[in-house]
Design an enzyme around this catalytic site. Structure first.
Site, PDB file in Angstrom:
ATOM      1  N   CYS A  49       3.607 -29.536  29.290  1.00  0.00           N
ATOM      2  CA  CYS A  49       2.777 -29.095  28.164  1.00  0.00           C
ATOM      3  C   CYS A  49       1.298 -29.424  28.356  1.00  0.00           C
ATOM      4  O   CYS A  49       0.494 -29.184  27.475  1.00  0.00           O
ATOM      5  CB  CYS A  49       3.288 -29.685  26.845  1.00  0.00           C
ATOM      6  SG  CYS A  49       3.193 -31.469  26.791  1.00  0.00           S
ATOM      7  N   ASN A  60      -2.293 -33.649  31.592  1.00  0.00           N
ATOM      8  CA  ASN A  60      -3.677 -34.093  31.400  1.00  0.00           C
ATOM      9  C   ASN A  60      -3.764 -35.605  31.613  1.00  0.00           C
ATOM     10  O   ASN A  60      -4.642 -36.107  32.315  1.00  0.00           O
ATOM     11  CB  ASN A  60      -4.174 -33.773  29.987  1.00  0.00           C
ATOM     12  CG  ASN A  60      -4.020 -32.310  29.649  1.00  0.00           C
ATOM     13  OD1 ASN A  60      -3.953 -31.474  30.548  1.00  0.00           O
ATOM     14  ND2 ASN A  60      -3.946 -31.983  28.373  1.00  0.00           N
ATOM     15  N   ASP A  61      -2.840 -36.307  30.994  1.00  0.00           N
ATOM     16  CA  ASP A  61      -2.843 -37.756  31.164  1.00  0.00           C
ATOM     17  C   ASP A  61      -2.196 -38.170  32.475  1.00  0.00           C
ATOM     18  O   ASP A  61      -2.629 -39.134  33.103  1.00  0.00           O
ATOM     19  CB  ASP A  61      -2.136 -38.432  29.986  1.00  0.00           C
ATOM     20  CG  ASP A  61      -3.070 -38.554  28.793  1.00  0.00           C
ATOM     21  OD1 ASP A  61      -4.250 -38.868  28.994  1.00  0.00           O
ATOM     22  OD2 ASP A  61      -2.622 -38.309  27.658  1.00  0.00           O
ATOM     23  N   ARG A  67       0.331 -30.948  18.435  1.00  0.00           N
ATOM     24  CA  ARG A  67      -0.417 -32.202  18.335  1.00  0.00           C
ATOM     25  C   ARG A  67      -0.621 -32.488  16.850  1.00  0.00           C
ATOM     26  O   ARG A  67      -0.908 -31.567  16.078  1.00  0.00           O
ATOM     27  CB  ARG A  67      -1.763 -32.080  19.036  1.00  0.00           C
ATOM     28  CG  ARG A  67      -1.668 -31.948  20.553  1.00  0.00           C
ATOM     29  CD  ARG A  67      -3.058 -31.901  21.166  1.00  0.00           C
ATOM     30  NE  ARG A  67      -3.044 -32.011  22.612  1.00  0.00           N
ATOM     31  CZ  ARG A  67      -3.055 -30.984  23.451  1.00  0.00           C
ATOM     32  NH1 ARG A  67      -3.066 -29.749  22.975  1.00  0.00           N
ATOM     33  NH2 ARG A  67      -3.057 -31.172  24.752  1.00  0.00           N
ATOM     34  N   ARG A  82     -10.194 -38.307  32.275  1.00  0.00           N
ATOM     35  CA  ARG A  82     -10.113 -36.866  31.996  1.00  0.00           C
ATOM     36  C   ARG A  82     -11.312 -36.352  31.223  1.00  0.00           C
ATOM     37  O   ARG A  82     -11.570 -35.151  31.182  1.00  0.00           O
ATOM     38  CB  ARG A  82      -8.831 -36.543  31.217  1.00  0.00           C
ATOM     39  CG  ARG A  82      -8.778 -37.198  29.873  1.00  0.00           C
ATOM     40  CD  ARG A  82      -7.408 -37.085  29.226  1.00  0.00           C
ATOM     41  NE  ARG A  82      -7.297 -35.916  28.369  1.00  0.00           N
ATOM     42  CZ  ARG A  82      -6.214 -35.618  27.652  1.00  0.00           C
ATOM     43  NH1 ARG A  82      -5.142 -36.390  27.720  1.00  0.00           N
ATOM     44  NH2 ARG A  82      -6.190 -34.564  26.890  1.00  0.00           N
ATOM     45  N   ARG A 136       4.793 -33.706  18.208  1.00  0.00           N
ATOM     46  CA  ARG A 136       4.513 -35.005  18.823  1.00  0.00           C
ATOM     47  C   ARG A 136       3.971 -35.967  17.777  1.00  0.00           C
ATOM     48  O   ARG A 136       3.089 -35.599  16.995  1.00  0.00           O
ATOM     49  CB  ARG A 136       3.481 -34.826  19.934  1.00  0.00           C
ATOM     50  CG  ARG A 136       3.101 -36.149  20.559  1.00  0.00           C
ATOM     51  CD  ARG A 136       2.142 -35.968  21.689  1.00  0.00           C
ATOM     52  NE  ARG A 136       0.800 -35.680  21.213  1.00  0.00           N
ATOM     53  CZ  ARG A 136      -0.214 -35.402  22.013  1.00  0.00           C
ATOM     54  NH1 ARG A 136      -0.024 -35.335  23.324  1.00  0.00           N
ATOM     55  NH2 ARG A 136      -1.412 -35.164  21.530  1.00  0.00           N
TER      56      ARG A 136
HETATM   57  C1  PEP Z   1      -1.293 -34.311  28.180  1.00  0.00           C
HETATM   58  O1  PEP Z   1      -1.666 -35.478  28.310  1.00  0.00           O
HETATM   59  O2  PEP Z   1      -1.142 -33.538  29.139  1.00  0.00           O
HETATM   60  C2  PEP Z   1      -1.020 -33.735  26.846  1.00  0.00           C
HETATM   61  C3  PEP Z   1      -0.449 -32.565  26.711  1.00  0.00           C
HETATM   62  O3  PEP Z   1      -1.401 -34.443  25.756  1.00  0.00           O
HETATM   63  P1  PEP Z   1      -2.918 -34.637  25.272  1.00  0.00           P
HETATM   64  O4  PEP Z   1      -3.766 -33.647  26.019  1.00  0.00           O
HETATM   65  O5  PEP Z   1      -2.918 -34.424  23.806  1.00  0.00           O
HETATM   66  O6  PEP Z   1      -3.199 -36.069  25.656  1.00  0.00           O
HETATM   67 MG    MG Z   2      -1.496 -36.885  26.693  1.00  0.00          MG
END
Ligand code: PEP
Ligand code: MG
Length: 608
Positions: free
Chosen positions: A505, A457-458, A300, A468, A336
């Protein structure tokens, strides 16, 4: 009698110590009328408070600069300039002249300024509201004689557990890791960035406690159990002994798991599962590189932006990326591009949408700000000279974005050519699949990218319409929901058909039960928190793809996340025979609730 508050496990580990209660909120101020003869003295008191606040800010700034760096420290310059603002001083003095107590005068003026800034047309000024709030709190605390709570003030080795409502960027940059041993917050969830940051720093954390700051007065001793997400207030001696024993067992588990670092990440039936690490801060790179990770699956880059007053230039970015790339000595490092927005907001300069998660963020912002984006791309192209860098774009929903991003990458390369700077010419480009839109149209992207990485996560957030970051919704954030599993399966199937790498990820990959499900769904590349690498490797080595696939199919056919969890749990437990290491003493990447079958942790309190 002790009280236990249940929140969400955000960063593993068990610690116990005195609470450091940080009530960083605007105090209530009484309306106080002063007699005429007291006016000069009150104005003087106001000026002294401003001076004290400036002194404190300068101290905070200096210490932040020392342990976090000059860019992080620059946050406080804005606040210092607010304290010197002539118009602000004039307005407060005018109210004192009208017989108002200094604290009430300051309070009224700051409220008005905050309102004006919040509705200002210029995003830069709207973003200043956070600084105004910080100044509001700081000066009022001085005028009212309230305790000064800055976490930075703690002496090293004080072993305090920080309890606060939420960690704002200005608080985060002040965190002194040698004074704070754990973090507990009312707000936040496992995937919110406070949690991710705590894991990066290796600080045990419980988030989403909702009412911890209300229940505590700052004099308590607590046990913070970041592994299962509990805060025990004023524990009994017996509880302390029990928790310390658990901590010792966890430490032994960690040592045992470390032996996994050099083991192959191969299933019982001979399938290789690539295990890479997520890196959120460059300082984590060395640890992650020794965890047994075969590279970085997600670096990140928001740490370069969030909590700062200015954007990092090409040189600073190049140095940060190069550091991580070199730590991994030739192993792949997926970096990223900026995913700023949503819950990852920088201090200044960008508009705040009413719905930031659906707003101008990530690739959207980068494409609209080509100079900012190209600065990052140039730094990445240059860093790629030092290893195997792969670039990944976040929040892609359409091929157009990929093509535009590629176009800007070409422009960035041409700019380096013009300067005669060396860079790598061919870099693999990948996308994060983290919206239902990308997942459902994944076939449209296969010809133009080299890899997919699923950001669960998203993906979970957008598929289920569950924020989230909301503690109230945490039990509804269910990665095993049939819709999510179906989307993941679709992405994997399309990827496999096109011989494309499909990685995961998001946090899902770091949790044993979920990792098992992902392997069963056909995922062969997982990127997990550095500290979770050995644990997930243990799962990989203890299962066969055949059993995982059968479990994943049963999960896919389940009607609810809970049913799916049951199907997976049963098979994972029987694969391991003795699943003690999955239940207890884990270094915390397993939500305690998975084996309770609750589907989520409720932030209710329990008494013993
Ligand atoms: C996700 O969204 O799963 C991710 C890995 O990115 P972030 O948690 O940084 O949004
Ligand atoms: Mg994300």
């Amino acid at each position: 009698m002790s009280t236990g508050l249940a929140g969400m496990p955000a960063s593993p580990g068990i610690v116990d110590g005195q609470v450091h209660l940080l009530r960083w909120e605007v105090p209530d101020v009484r309306h106080r009328i002063i007699p005429d003869e007291a006016i000069p003295g009150e104005i003087k008191r106001f000026h002294q408070a401003l001076e004290t606040a400036s002194d404190r800010l300068r101290q905070v700034r200096a210490r932040t600069e020392k342990h976090a760096g000059p860019d992080e420290a620059a946050i406080f310059d804005v606040q210092l300039s607010i304290l010197e603002d002539g118009e602000l001083l004039r307005q407060v003095e005018e109210l004192i002249q009208q017989n108002l107590g200094a604290e009430k005068g300051f309070d009224l003026v700051l409220f008005e300024w905050r309102q004006q800034f919040a509705s200002h047309a210029r995003p830069m000024l709207r973003e200043r509201v956070g600084d105004l709030i910080d100044v509001h709190i700081r000066v009022l605390s001085i005028l009212l004689g309230l305790p000064d709570h800055d976490p930075v003030d703690l002496p090293k080795g004080s072993n305090k557990i920080l309890v606060t409502h939420d960690l704002t960027p200005s608080l985060t940059v002040q965190l002194d890791r040698e004074a704070i041993i754990g973090i507990a917050t009312d707000a936040g969830t496992r995937t919110s960035h406070v949690a991710i940051l705590a894991r990066s720093l290796g600080l045990p954390a419980v988030v989403g406690l909702r009412e911890a700051t209300q229940r505590l007065n700052g004099n308590e001793h607590v046990i913070l159990d970041g592994t299962s997400g509990v805060l025990v207030i004023n524990p009994t001696p017996a509880q302390i002994v029990t928790y310390r024993e658990r901590r010792a067992r966890e430490a032994a588990e960690v040592t045992e798991l470390q032996a996994m670092a050099t083991a192959d990440s191969v299933t019982l039936d001979g399938h290789w599962v690539t295990l890479r690490a997520n890196v959120d801060l460059p300082e984590e790179a060395e640890f992650a590189a020794h965890s047994g990770a075969e590279g970085v699956g997600l670096m990140r880059t928001e740490f370069l932006v969030v909590g700062r007053a200015t954007m990092p230039d090409e040189e600073e970015q190049y140095r940060a990326y190069r550091h991580v790339v070199e730590a991994f000595g030739g192993r792949p490092v997926v970096i990223r591009t900026f995913d700023v927005g949503g819950d990852k907001l920088p201090i200044g300069g960008y508009p705040t949408d009413p719905n930031p998660f659906l707003g101008w963020r990530a690739i959207r912002m980068c494409l609209d700000e080509p100079e900012l984006f190209k600065t990052q791309l140039r730094a990445l192209l240059r860093a790629a000279m030092h290893g195997d860098v792969r670039i990944m774009f976040p929040l892609i929903i359409t091929l157009d974005e990929v093509l535009q991003a590629r176009h800007l990458l070409n422009e960035a390369a041409a700019e380096l050519d013009a300067r005669g700077v060396e860079y790598r010419h061919e870099l693999p480009l990948g996308v994060m699949v983290e919206t239902p839109a990308a997942a459902l149209s994944i076939h449209t992207l296969v010809d133009d990218v080299s890899f997919f990485s699923i950001g669960t996560n998203d993906l979970v957030q957008y598929t289920l319409a569950v924020d989230r970051g909301s503690a109230n919704l945490a039990s509804r954030f269910t990665p095993l929901h049939p819709a999510v599993l179906t989307l993941i399966k679709r992405i994997v199937d399309v990827g496999v058909a096109h011989h494309m790498e499909v990685a995961v990820c998001g946090e899902m990959a770091s949790q044993p039960l979920m990792a098992f499900a992902l392997i069963g769904l056909g995922v062969r590349s997982l990127s997990v928190a550095g500290r979770a690498v050995p644990l997930v490797k243990r799962i990989v080595r203890g299962v066969s793809v055949a059993v995982a696939a059968e479990a994943a199919n049963a999960a896919l056919e389940s009607r609810t996340a809970r049913e799916a969890e049951g199907e997976l749990r049963r098979r994972l437990l029987s694969a391991f025979g003795d699943a003690a290491f999955l239940r207890d003493g884990l270094p915390g990447f397993l939500d305690g609730n998975i084996f309770e079958g609750s589907g989520g942790v409720n932030a209710s309190s329990a008494h013993e």
